[in-house]
Every structure is written in C-alpha cells, then in structure tokens.
Scaffold this active site. Structure first.
Site, PDB file in Angstrom:
ATOM      1  CG  ASP A 131     -55.750  -6.890 -17.627  1.00 31.99           C
ATOM      2  OD1 ASP A 131     -54.947  -7.736 -17.174  1.00 31.99           O
ATOM      3  OD2 ASP A 131     -56.809  -6.587 -17.028  1.00 31.99           O
ATOM      4  N   GLY A 132     -54.415  -9.215 -19.514  1.00 30.07           N
ATOM      5  CA  GLY A 132     -54.813 -10.546 -19.977  1.00 30.07           C
ATOM      6  C   GLY A 132     -53.655 -11.463 -20.320  1.00 30.07           C
ATOM      7  NE  ARG A 191     -49.235 -14.127 -13.442  1.00 32.06           N
ATOM      8  CZ  ARG A 191     -50.419 -13.621 -13.793  1.00 32.06           C
ATOM      9  NH1 ARG A 191     -51.476 -14.407 -13.875  1.00 32.06           N
ATOM     10  NH2 ARG A 191     -50.548 -12.343 -14.017  1.00 32.06           N
ATOM     11  CB  SER A 203     -49.083  -0.773 -12.005  1.00 31.26           C
ATOM     12  OG  SER A 203     -49.254  -1.855 -11.109  1.00 31.26           O
ATOM     13  CD  GLU A 250     -51.014   0.329  -7.520  1.00 31.31           C
ATOM     14  OE1 GLU A 250     -50.930   0.457  -8.770  1.00 31.31           O
ATOM     15  OE2 GLU A 250     -50.874   1.284  -6.740  1.00 31.31           O
ATOM     16  CG  ASN A 251     -47.889  -4.650 -12.084  1.00 29.43           C
ATOM     17  OD1 ASN A 251     -47.744  -4.103 -13.174  1.00 29.43           O
ATOM     18  ND2 ASN A 251     -49.062  -5.191 -11.733  1.00 29.43           N
ATOM     19  CD1 TRP A 252     -43.638  -1.840  -7.059  1.00 25.23           C
ATOM     20  CD2 TRP A 252     -41.880  -3.194  -7.384  1.00 25.23           C
ATOM     21  NE1 TRP A 252     -42.701  -1.142  -7.789  1.00 25.23           N
ATOM     22  CE2 TRP A 252     -41.609  -1.947  -8.005  1.00 25.23           C
ATOM     23  CE3 TRP A 252     -40.917  -4.203  -7.477  1.00 25.23           C
ATOM     24  CZ2 TRP A 252     -40.419  -1.686  -8.679  1.00 25.23           C
ATOM     25  CZ3 TRP A 252     -39.730  -3.936  -8.149  1.00 25.23           C
ATOM     26  CH2 TRP A 252     -39.496  -2.695  -8.746  1.00 25.23           C
ATOM     27  NE  ARG A 309     -59.653  -3.945 -12.380  1.00 24.33           N
ATOM     28  CZ  ARG A 309     -60.209  -5.134 -12.616  1.00 24.33           C
ATOM     29  NH1 ARG A 309     -61.522  -5.239 -12.724  1.00 24.33           N
ATOM     30  NH2 ARG A 309     -59.471  -6.211 -12.745  1.00 24.33           N
TER      31      ARG A 309
HETATM   32  C1  FPP Z   1     -51.048  -7.495 -17.480  1.00 25.03           C
HETATM   33  O1  FPP Z   1     -51.491  -8.812 -17.656  1.00 25.03           O
HETATM   34  C2  FPP Z   1     -49.656  -7.358 -17.902  1.00 25.03           C
HETATM   35  C3  FPP Z   1     -48.642  -6.879 -17.130  1.00 25.03           C
HETATM   36  C4  FPP Z   1     -48.868  -6.415 -15.756  1.00 25.03           C
HETATM   37  C5  FPP Z   1     -47.251  -6.821 -17.606  1.00 25.03           C
HETATM   38  C6  FPP Z   1     -47.085  -6.403 -19.013  1.00 25.03           C
HETATM   39  C7  FPP Z   1     -45.663  -6.325 -19.354  1.00 25.03           C
HETATM   40  C8  FPP Z   1     -45.127  -6.672 -20.530  1.00 25.03           C
HETATM   41  C9  FPP Z   1     -45.905  -7.159 -21.692  1.00 25.03           C
HETATM   42  C10 FPP Z   1     -43.649  -6.530 -20.719  1.00 25.03           C
HETATM   43  C11 FPP Z   1     -43.302  -5.068 -20.875  1.00 25.03           C
HETATM   44  C12 FPP Z   1     -42.357  -4.865 -21.930  1.00 25.03           C
HETATM   45  C13 FPP Z   1     -41.823  -3.671 -22.324  1.00 25.03           C
HETATM   46  C14 FPP Z   1     -40.931  -3.631 -23.486  1.00 25.03           C
HETATM   47  C15 FPP Z   1     -42.068  -2.425 -21.606  1.00 25.03           C
HETATM   48  P1  FPP Z   1     -51.806  -9.692 -16.372  1.00 25.03           P
HETATM   49  O2  FPP Z   1     -50.557 -10.416 -16.010  1.00 25.03           O
HETATM   50  O3  FPP Z   1     -52.368  -8.849 -15.288  1.00 25.03           O
HETATM   51  O4  FPP Z   1     -52.874 -10.674 -16.953  1.00 25.03           O
HETATM   52  P2  FPP Z   1     -54.063 -11.424 -16.142  1.00 25.03           P
HETATM   53  O5  FPP Z   1     -54.971 -10.351 -15.624  1.00 25.03           O
HETATM   54  O6  FPP Z   1     -54.701 -12.271 -17.190  1.00 25.03           O
HETATM   55  O7  FPP Z   1     -53.400 -12.235 -15.061  1.00 25.03           O
END
Ligand code: FPP
Length: 231
Positions: free
Chosen positions: A15-16, A28, A60, A62-64, A183
């Site tokens: 996360d982050g 992003r 996840s 939910e990421n859609w 969480r």
């Molecule tokens: C969370 O940070 C990160 C994600 C939801 C995506 C993570 C995916 C990758 C690093 C690529 C995956 C690669 C492979 C090889 C499987 P956030 O975007 O929620 O950060 P924020 O809370 O600061 O906005």
C-alpha cells in the site's frame, strides 16, 4: 541474527504507491512501477534468509473501481514483469503462483501468467504468489460453491481449507501492510486467524530486503500462542 525466527510464509499488502507518486508530483502508475522494484528487492531479501513462501496482494476484487487507465497500467506492469524475468526465476529457484479469479483479465495476461507458472513449477527455493482479482469473501464463496457442487451434505473446516485458492500454501505467519494503514481489506480472511500483523509507515515503493529483515526482527520478538497459554 541469532534470535531471528524466519516466518515460513509472509504475505504483504502493498500500500502507498499512489501517495509515493503524489509526493513526487508523478502519476499514480509511476508509483506502481516503482512498486515492482520493491517486489524484486523484497524477493531477493526473502531468498537471502530462506523465507519459503512470499505472497503479494497485487490486485483486489475492489480494485476494478479504479480508473481504466490505472487498471491497464497495473496489467502492463504484471505482463512486463512476468515476460522479462524467466531466466531470473530459473536462476534463483523462484516458483510463481497466483490466487484469485483471473478469468476477467485480458487473455494475453492470463496466458503469460499460466505459462510462467508452468515454467517455474519445479523451482523450489521460494514460492511467490500474486493475489490477482483476489478478495477473501469472493474466495470463500467460490470454495463453498465447489463443496456444494461436490454433493457434500456436512463439512469440516478442512473441506473449506482444501477448496480455498490458498490450498497449496501454509497459513501466513506474518502479514505486512505498508503505508501506515492498519486494516486487512478483505485479504485472506480465514487464513490469517493466527497471523502476526505488522504495519510499517513506509510506502510500498520504498520497501526492500532491509525493511523485510526489520519486520522479521519484530516478528521474532512476538510470542505466538495460537490460543494456548504463555510458556
Ligand atoms: C496499492 O497502492 C497498490 C496497488 C493496489 C497495486 C499494486 C500493484 C503493483 C505494484 C503491480 C503488481 C505487479 C506484479 C508483478 C504482480 P495504492 O495505489 O492503493 O496507494 P495509495 O493508497 O497511496 O493510493
């Protein structure tokens, strides 16, 4: 190092990435790209201390809800990562697996993932699992539907365990979520019943083998009782 207890299975909620990018005035997806470097460094760190199972929550259920641009960017990064690293996986003994329901993903990405899983299935230094279109609730529903289809009228917890996506994994000893959020966001809802939890403040792109070692040092001081009494 002498008192270090190495967890068999570490699962990471990355996360982050977005906040890391925002802080630098970048889009992003630049954060997700930097997140791939952190994945590579963390795998190398885990190999150095013989962690056997490392799981990353990459996308996840939910990421859609994110923008199509961001989703496509994440898919591109997964594609590239899998395509660019076959020699590294073989040389380091990395086995790649996934959990989650990948049918909604683009065909070429699914094929690349299944190809990498096949090519690395005999590697045995570390199992790297990517959670893709993964959600704990979705996984439980799919598991229960499989049991219903099998015709069973009464079940034990073991039957659920055997039908979860994670049936090839031991339960996680340690869950790490970066960025200071504390969480679990529908990650491995059943499997983490007795896992230790650790929430470092660092944004995911700044995580690496050294920070993994710090997490393991903290884990080593925890007393795990599994519902029993203090020794
Ligand atoms: C969370 O940070 C990160 C994600 C939801 C995506 C993570 C995916 C990758 C690093 C690529 C995956 C690669 C492979 C090889 C499987 P956030 O975007 O929620 O950060 P924020 O809370 O600061 O906005």
């Amino acid at each position: 190092m002498s008192n270090l207890i190495i967890p068999k299975h570490i699962a990471i909620i990355m996360d982050g990435n977005g906040r890391w990018a925002k802080r630098r005035g970048l889009p992003r997806n630049a954060g997700h790209k930097a997140g791939i470097n952190a994945i590579e460094k963390t795998i190398e760190g885990a190999l150095n201390i013989s962690v056997k199972y490392l799981t990353f929550f990459a996308f996840s259920t939910e990421n859609w809800k994110r923008s199509q641009d961001e989703i496509d960017g994440i898919f591109d990064l997964i594609r590239l990562y899998l395509k660019n690293n076959p020699n590294k996986f073989q040389n380091l003994g990395v086995q790649i697996k996934h959990i989650g329901e990948i049918s909604p993903f683009p065909d070429d990405l699914k094929h690349q993932l299944l190809k990498t899983e096949k090519e690395t299935e005999k590697n045995n230094k570390i199992v790297i699992t990517f959670a893709l279109n993964y959600g704990g609730h979705d996984e439980i529903v799919r598991a229960v539907n499989k049991i219903i289809k099998s015709g069973k009228k009464e079940i034990q917890y073991f039957d659920i365990q055997q039908n979860l996506d994670t049936n090839f994994l031991p339960e996680p000893d340690l869950i790490i979520r970066t960025s200071g959020e504390e969480r679990l966001s529908n990650f491995m809802m059943l499997q983490i019943a007795y896992s230790e939890l650790y929430f470092p403040k660092v944004y995911w792109p700044d995580f690496d083998g050294k920070k993994l070692l710090k997490a393991i040092k903290i884990y080593s001081k925890r007393e795990r009782r599994f519902g029993g009494i203090t020794q």
